[in-house]
Design a protein around this motif. Structure first.
Motif, PDB file in Angstrom:
ATOM      1  N   VAL A  67       0.841  -1.198   0.000  1.00 31.46           N
ATOM      2  CA  VAL A  67       0.000   0.000   0.000  1.00 31.46           C
ATOM      3  C   VAL A  67       0.877   1.249   0.000  1.00 31.46           C
ATOM      4  CG1 VAL A  67      -1.730   1.298   1.298  1.00 31.46           C
ATOM      5  CG2 VAL A  67      -1.907  -1.197   1.133  1.00 31.46           C
ATOM      6  N   PHE A  68       1.944   1.227   0.780  1.00 32.45           N
ATOM      7  CA  PHE A  68       2.885   2.345   0.786  1.00 32.45           C
ATOM      8  C   PHE A  68       3.460   2.576  -0.607  1.00 32.45           C
ATOM      9  CE2 PHE A  68       3.655   1.979   5.517  1.00 32.45           C
ATOM     10  CZ  PHE A  68       3.284   3.275   5.796  1.00 32.45           C
ATOM     11  N   PHE A  69       3.800   1.494  -1.312  1.00 30.44           N
ATOM     12  CA  PHE A  69       4.369   1.632  -2.647  1.00 30.44           C
ATOM     13  C   PHE A  69       3.392   2.334  -3.601  1.00 30.44           C
ATOM     14  CE2 PHE A  69       7.314  -2.314  -2.127  1.00 30.44           C
ATOM     15  CZ  PHE A  69       8.181  -1.557  -1.366  1.00 30.44           C
ATOM     16  N   VAL A  70       2.122   1.978  -3.524  1.00 38.99           N
ATOM     17  CA  VAL A  70       1.112   2.617  -4.376  1.00 38.99           C
ATOM     18  C   VAL A  70       1.006   4.101  -4.048  1.00 38.99           C
ATOM     19  CG1 VAL A  70      -1.338   2.683  -4.977  1.00 38.99           C
ATOM     20  CG2 VAL A  70      -0.190   0.480  -4.682  1.00 38.99           C
ATOM     21  N   ALA A 298      -5.918  -0.410  -2.671  1.00 41.85           N
ATOM     22  CA  ALA A 298      -5.431   0.931  -2.348  1.00 41.85           C
ATOM     23  C   ALA A 298      -5.812   1.930  -3.436  1.00 41.85           C
ATOM     24  CB  ALA A 298      -3.913   0.897  -2.160  1.00 41.85           C
ATOM     25  N   VAL A 299      -5.708   1.515  -4.703  1.00 44.91           N
ATOM     26  CA  VAL A 299      -6.087   2.401  -5.812  1.00 44.91           C
ATOM     27  C   VAL A 299      -7.561   2.762  -5.722  1.00 44.91           C
ATOM     28  CG1 VAL A 299      -6.398   2.510  -8.310  1.00 44.91           C
ATOM     29  CG2 VAL A 299      -4.259   1.611  -7.358  1.00 44.91           C
ATOM     30  N   LEU A 300      -8.415   1.775  -5.499  1.00 40.50           N
ATOM     31  CA  LEU A 300      -9.851   2.042  -5.399  1.00 40.50           C
ATOM     32  C   LEU A 300     -10.170   2.965  -4.237  1.00 40.50           C
ATOM     33  CD1 LEU A 300     -11.361  -1.500  -6.120  1.00 40.50           C
ATOM     34  CD2 LEU A 300     -11.207   0.457  -7.671  1.00 40.50           C
ATOM     35  N   LEU A 301      -9.490   2.771  -3.115  1.00 37.25           N
ATOM     36  CA  LEU A 301      -9.745   3.594  -1.944  1.00 37.25           C
ATOM     37  C   LEU A 301      -9.282   5.027  -2.163  1.00 37.25           C
ATOM     38  CD1 LEU A 301     -10.792   3.732   0.915  1.00 37.25           C
ATOM     39  CD2 LEU A 301      -8.608   2.841   1.717  1.00 37.25           C
ATOM     40  N   MET A 302      -8.189   5.212  -2.891  1.00 38.67           N
ATOM     41  CA  MET A 302      -7.725   6.563  -3.187  1.00 38.67           C
ATOM     42  C   MET A 302      -8.600   7.232  -4.244  1.00 38.67           C
ATOM     43  SD  MET A 302      -3.679   5.573  -3.313  1.00 38.67           S
ATOM     44  CE  MET A 302      -3.088   7.148  -3.904  1.00 38.67           C
ATOM     45  N   MET A 303      -9.168   6.452  -5.140  1.00 36.39           N
ATOM     46  CA  MET A 303      -9.900   6.989  -6.286  1.00 36.39           C
ATOM     47  C   MET A 303     -11.368   7.260  -5.961  1.00 36.39           C
ATOM     48  SD  MET A 303     -10.128   5.219 -10.074  1.00 36.39           S
ATOM     49  CE  MET A 303     -11.001   3.776  -9.470  1.00 36.39           C
ATOM     50  N   CYS A 304     -11.920   6.452  -5.067  1.00 37.39           N
ATOM     51  CA  CYS A 304     -13.360   6.531  -4.814  1.00 37.39           C
ATOM     52  C   CYS A 304     -13.635   6.647  -3.324  1.00 37.39           C
ATOM     53  CB  CYS A 304     -14.071   5.276  -5.346  1.00 37.39           C
ATOM     54  SG  CYS A 304     -13.811   4.959  -7.097  1.00 37.39           S
ATOM     55  N   GLY A 305     -14.670   7.412  -2.983  1.00 38.75           N
ATOM     56  CA  GLY A 305     -15.060   7.496  -1.580  1.00 38.75           C
ATOM     57  C   GLY A 305     -16.014   8.632  -1.324  1.00 38.75           C
ATOM     58  N   GLY A 306     -16.455   8.684  -0.104  1.00 40.25           N
ATOM     59  CA  GLY A 306     -17.338   9.759   0.298  1.00 40.25           C
ATOM     60  C   GLY A 306     -16.877  10.364   1.606  1.00 40.25           C
ATOM     61  N   ARG A 307     -17.387  11.580   1.890  1.00 42.86           N
ATOM     62  CA  ARG A 307     -16.992  12.278   3.110  1.00 42.86           C
ATOM     63  C   ARG A 307     -18.166  12.476   4.069  1.00 42.86           C
ATOM     64  NH1 ARG A 307     -11.969  14.061   2.727  1.00 42.86           N
ATOM     65  NH2 ARG A 307     -11.011  14.208   0.671  1.00 42.86           N
ATOM     66  N   GLU A 308     -19.255  11.771   3.823  1.00 42.86           N
ATOM     67  CA  GLU A 308     -20.389  11.904   4.718  1.00 42.86           C
ATOM     68  C   GLU A 308     -20.024  11.357   6.091  1.00 42.86           C
ATOM     69  OE1 GLU A 308     -20.411  10.324   1.880  1.00 42.86           O
ATOM     70  OE2 GLU A 308     -21.490  11.705   0.543  1.00 42.86           O
ATOM     71  N   ALA A 309     -20.362  12.107   7.116  1.00 40.66           N
ATOM     72  CA  ALA A 309     -20.019  11.708   8.481  1.00 40.66           C
ATOM     73  C   ALA A 309     -20.623  10.343   8.805  1.00 40.66           C
ATOM     74  CB  ALA A 309     -20.512  12.756   9.479  1.00 40.66           C
ATOM     75  N   GLY A 310     -19.778   9.446   9.252  1.00 39.95           N
ATOM     76  CA  GLY A 310     -20.232   8.131   9.673  1.00 39.95           C
ATOM     77  C   GLY A 310     -20.236   7.092   8.590  1.00 39.95           C
ATOM     78  N   THR A 311     -20.629   7.444   7.374  1.00 39.49           N
ATOM     79  CA  THR A 311     -20.724   6.461   6.293  1.00 39.49           C
ATOM     80  C   THR A 311     -19.649   6.628   5.234  1.00 39.49           C
ATOM     81  OG1 THR A 311     -22.274   7.869   5.069  1.00 39.49           O
ATOM     82  CG2 THR A 311     -23.215   6.228   6.593  1.00 39.49           C
ATOM     83  N   GLY A 312     -19.089   7.811   5.113  1.00 40.51           N
ATOM     84  CA  GLY A 312     -18.079   8.060   4.088  1.00 40.51           C
ATOM     85  C   GLY A 312     -16.738   7.452   4.463  1.00 40.51           C
ATOM     86  N   VAL A 313     -16.208   6.623   3.571  1.00 42.42           N
ATOM     87  CA  VAL A 313     -14.930   5.980   3.877  1.00 42.42           C
ATOM     88  C   VAL A 313     -13.817   7.019   4.007  1.00 42.42           C
ATOM     89  CG1 VAL A 313     -14.395   5.532   1.432  1.00 42.42           C
ATOM     90  CG2 VAL A 313     -13.366   4.130   3.224  1.00 42.42           C
ATOM     91  N   HIS A 314     -13.869   8.053   3.173  1.00 47.78           N
ATOM     92  CA  HIS A 314     -12.845   9.091   3.274  1.00 47.78           C
ATOM     93  C   HIS A 314     -13.030   9.946   4.518  1.00 47.78           C
ATOM     94  CE1 HIS A 314     -11.647   9.006  -1.284  1.00 47.78           C
ATOM     95  NE2 HIS A 314     -11.311   7.916  -0.628  1.00 47.78           N
ATOM     96  N   TRP A 315     -14.247  10.012   5.013  1.00 46.27           N
ATOM     97  CA  TRP A 315     -14.474  10.738   6.268  1.00 46.27           C
ATOM     98  C   TRP A 315     -13.718  10.065   7.397  1.00 46.27           C
ATOM     99  CZ3 TRP A 315     -16.806   9.355  10.949  1.00 46.27           C
ATOM    100  CH2 TRP A 315     -17.074  10.411  11.835  1.00 46.27           C
ATOM    101  N   TRP A 316     -13.806   8.758   7.465  1.00 43.65           N
ATOM    102  CA  TRP A 316     -13.090   8.026   8.508  1.00 43.65           C
ATOM    103  C   TRP A 316     -11.580   8.185   8.356  1.00 43.65           C
ATOM    104  CZ3 TRP A 316     -15.083   6.072  12.787  1.00 43.65           C
ATOM    105  CH2 TRP A 316     -16.447   5.807  12.837  1.00 43.65           C
ATOM    106  N   PHE A 317     -11.096   8.120   7.127  1.00 46.29           N
ATOM    107  CA  PHE A 317      -9.655   8.211   6.900  1.00 46.29           C
ATOM    108  C   PHE A 317      -9.132   9.637   7.051  1.00 46.29           C
ATOM    109  CE2 PHE A 317     -10.144   3.977   5.456  1.00 46.29           C
ATOM    110  CZ  PHE A 317      -8.874   3.396   5.460  1.00 46.29           C
TER     111      PHE A 317
END
Length: 724
Positions: A67-70, A298-317
């Protein structure tokens, strides 16, 4: 660097308030920082840390490195593309100077602290290997050292050093050197440099990345299947992981897919990373195709996500705890592994889970402090901004680390206590066991150890007959001649077997010279002394052994054949021909018949055959944790703590020892027992007469073999004299 998607927005995004949405878009476009990337870094480093502290519970946590390499490929390429699009090229000096200011201060500090701590905490047996890998880590070639060691049979019993984790940093640094050089060359060749348009630069970058990534991935799959031990460490098998992140940076920049579907895809990417960490293990062929799951996750997680509180994966990260760990992730990675290695030597309590939790918290605290007061200030230091100063500072730091490591080891080794003991002493080594009336208890005495445990361990890396043993997969039959000079010799004694035959060469060489015999060495590492059926899938060991059997049977000058091998080996098929072996009550497996085939052939050819019994296997239950010399180094005042009960050292089938039950009535068969040179009726010993008996856990030390040369010569005498 969060700039969300414009054309890639889903209908779910458009359903929101237009003014509020537009304002949010403007705010995010104005910032190039992507907090979820730091959160992903936190996840990656935590996977690695948990894997190293609890490998049995998270056996695939090593995927955090991938993941670090990506992430590295993504961030570095985004930076290089921005510069190339603006200027038509990449200023290599400035780029490398930034890498130096970012990475070297903290890594050199960790190496410096580890070098000093190693001689204070670790047993002396670990000093030289740690020193060697500190030098390799300082020069960022650690991965190649580990790749070489992974197929070196003499190093398989070595324990991981406190800087072994620098292999991944070495891969990264090599990528940082290779990638911008390729880009500059490609820009010149394609003319994109002159065009200075973002599209021309982007196209050039993508073409190079696709070609490089495809070649690397293909090689990774192939090499992992053929050389898995080396494939894990070498740079070409990992380059494609960087290119995945790099292609993402060129395709999407800092924009992202958002909305409900995209958020689900982001969660799926997280699931792929966690699943690989949970399902993979050290038995997984890696990297190869298996590395696709965590890296694409890792690519999918960096490329796609949401910031909605509680449900957004990028919100948690993007939460502060996650980004803080991400900010400290480089330091955490650097500091945690030396703590893992050192802690068991500092306290037996380190194995308990609550102590491990405290150690992890300590690592996080230390990482926060060193990031703030070492890494950050030096990264921004004005006096290091000129490229030449950064390079000079890096070189000076490297020299300081390497010289300090050498000085620390040399200073402590000079402090080893002098001893009156030498190999000539009448009660040294085996002679102490053979002469109890003269020498007393072979484990007692105040003469010390000779040589010291560190020197005994070094015999694995510096064997005195280094060129007399073929590598496992080396094609053909490798010959090595010892003993008497050809002009003075009267006949030949051949030695056949694996490294457990090679270990007896200090004695066999001297014995051959005494009897005016040439000594023909035909040994091969990790290749049991057997002849199995030949087919298209036969490996180099099987082919070479079959050739050796026929050549020795037909060579009239070879009068005596010495056979020796390990009691632990893989199972293998039986010989081609049906053997008419002497009757025995033993139930002979294919393995036994394969090992007895060459013995039978040479007896039929009229050769004198001397079979060495297998030596004990010491510390079988703890050999993954320490070698016997390391145990002695930790218990110099009580070497009896490292002895084993005789029955516990019998861990293989020991077909060579049992060969006497099959061939014992043959006139030209000679069995040479060895266990009684290292054991009494109850125990096998780690130290006898001041000599450490083994250089690892199964190979007898060179110095101990020499101490038993007289006894071995007597036991071999009938085999050698009968042939004359």
């Amino acid at each position: 660097m969060t700039v969300p998607s414009t054309t890639r927005r889903s209908s779910a995004d458009a359903a929101g308030s237009a003014p509020e949405h537009a304002e949010a878009q403007r705010r995010r476009r104005g910032s190039r920082f992507q907090p979820e990337i730091q959160g992903l870094r936190a996840l990656a480093v935590l996977l690695v840390v948990l894997y190293h502290f609890w490998p049995e519970h998270l056996p695939g946590g090593y995927v955090g490195v991938d993941v670090f390499f990506v992430i590295s490929g993504y961030l570095i390429t985004a930076h290089l593309f921005k510069e190339a699009a603006q200027t038509g090229t990449v200023r290599l000096g400035r780029f490398w100077a930034r890498r130096i200011r970012r990475l070297l201060p903290l890594s050199l500090l960790v190496l410096l602290v580890t070098a000093v701590s190693a001689v204070l905490v670790l047993p002396s047996t670990a000093w030289q290997s740690t020193l060697r890998q500190i030098v390799a880590s300082t020069l960022y070639v650690q991965n190649w050292i580990l790749a070489a060691d992974s197929v070196d049979y003499s190093k398989l019993d070595e324990q991981a050093t406190a800087v072994q984790h620098f292999w991944s940093l070495s891969v990264e640094e090599q990528f940082y050197i290779l990638w911008p050089l390729l880009l500059v060359l490609a820009l010149l060749v394609t003319g994109a440099r002159a065009a200075r348009t973002a599209q021309a630069v982007r196209t050039t970058f993508i073409v190079v990345l696709v070609a490089l990534g495809a070649a690397s991935f293909g090689f990774s799959v192939w090499y992992t299947a053929h050389e898995p031990a080396q494939a894990y460490f070498v740079t070409p098998t990992r380059i494609w992981e960087f290119t995945l992140g790099a292609l993402l940076a060129l395709w999407m920049g800092s924009s992202q897919f958002t909305g409900r579907v995209a958020n689900l895809v982001g969660w799926a990417g997280l699931g792929m990373i966690l699943a690989s960490a949970w399902l993979y293990s050290d038995a997984t062929a890696f990297p190869g195709g298996a590395a696709l799951m965590p890296t694409l996750g890792a690519v999918l997680l960096m490329m796609c996500g949401g910031r909605e509180a509680g449900t957004g994966v990028h919100w948690w990260f993007s939460l502060r705890p996650a980004t803080a760990i991400g900010d400290w992730s480089y330091a955490i990675y650097l500091w945690h592994w030396p703590i893992v290695v050192f802690s068991p030597y500092l306290s037996e309590e380190a194995k308990h889970w609550y102590i491990k939790v405290m150690l992890i918290l300590g690592v996080v605290g230390l990482s926060a402090v060193t990031t703030r007061y070492v890494e950050a200030p030096l990264r921004r230091a004005r006096f290091l901004l000129p490229t030449w100063r950064a390079v000079v500072a890096a070189a000076a730091g490297m020299v300081l680390v390497i010289s300090t490591a050498h000085a620390a080891v040399a200073a402590v080794e000079r402090g080893f206590a002098d001893t009156e003991l030498s190999e000539d002493h009448p009660c040294y080594g085996y002679r102490a066991l053979a002469n109890p009336d003269q020498c007393g208890d072979p484990l007692e005495g105040d003469l010390g150890l000779a040589p010291h445990p560190a020197e005994v361990t070094a015999q694995n890396n510096e064997p005195i007959y280094a060129d007399c043993q073929a590598d496992t997969e080396e094609e053909g039959v490798k010959e090595c001649w010892l003993g008497a000079e050809e002009t003075d010799a009267d006949g030949t004694v051949a030695v056949f077997g694996d490294s457990h035959a090679t270990m007896w060469l200090p004695a066999l060489d001297e014995i051959a010279q005494e009897h005016d015999k040439r000594l023909l060495v035909l040994t091969r590492s990790a290749c049991s002394p057997r002849v199995s059926a030949l087919d298209d899938d036969s490996n180099a060991c099987v082919r070479a052994n079959a050739e050796v059997m026929d050549r020795l049977a037909e060579d009239d000058d070879v009068e005596t054949v010495v056979v020796a091998g390990s009691q632990i080996h893989s199972s293998f098929s039986g010989p081609d021909d049906d053997l008419e072996l002497p009757e025995t009550d033993l139930e002979l497996t294919d393995t036994a018949r394969a090992m007895y085939a060459p013995i039978d052939a040479w007896l039929e050819a009229g050769k004198e055959v001397a079979v060495f019994g297998e030596v004990p296997r010491m510390n079988k239950e703890t050999e993954d944790e320490q070698t016997l010399p390391e145990c002695v180094a930790l218990h110099e005042e009580d070497p009896a703590a490292c002895r084993d009960e005789v029955d516990d050292t019998h861990v293989g089938d020991r077909w060579l020892t049992r060969s006497v039950e099959v061939f014992g009535d043959e006139d030209n068969f000679h069995f040479i027992p060895t266990e009684d040179m290292l054991c009494d009726d109850e125990f096998c010993y780690a130290v006898l007469g001041g000599a450490i008996t083994f250089r690892d856990n199964s190979h007898v030390s060179e110095n101990f073999v020499r101490s038993a040369t007289g006894e071995i010569g007597q036991r071999l005498e009938s085999a050698i004299l009968s042939s004359t």
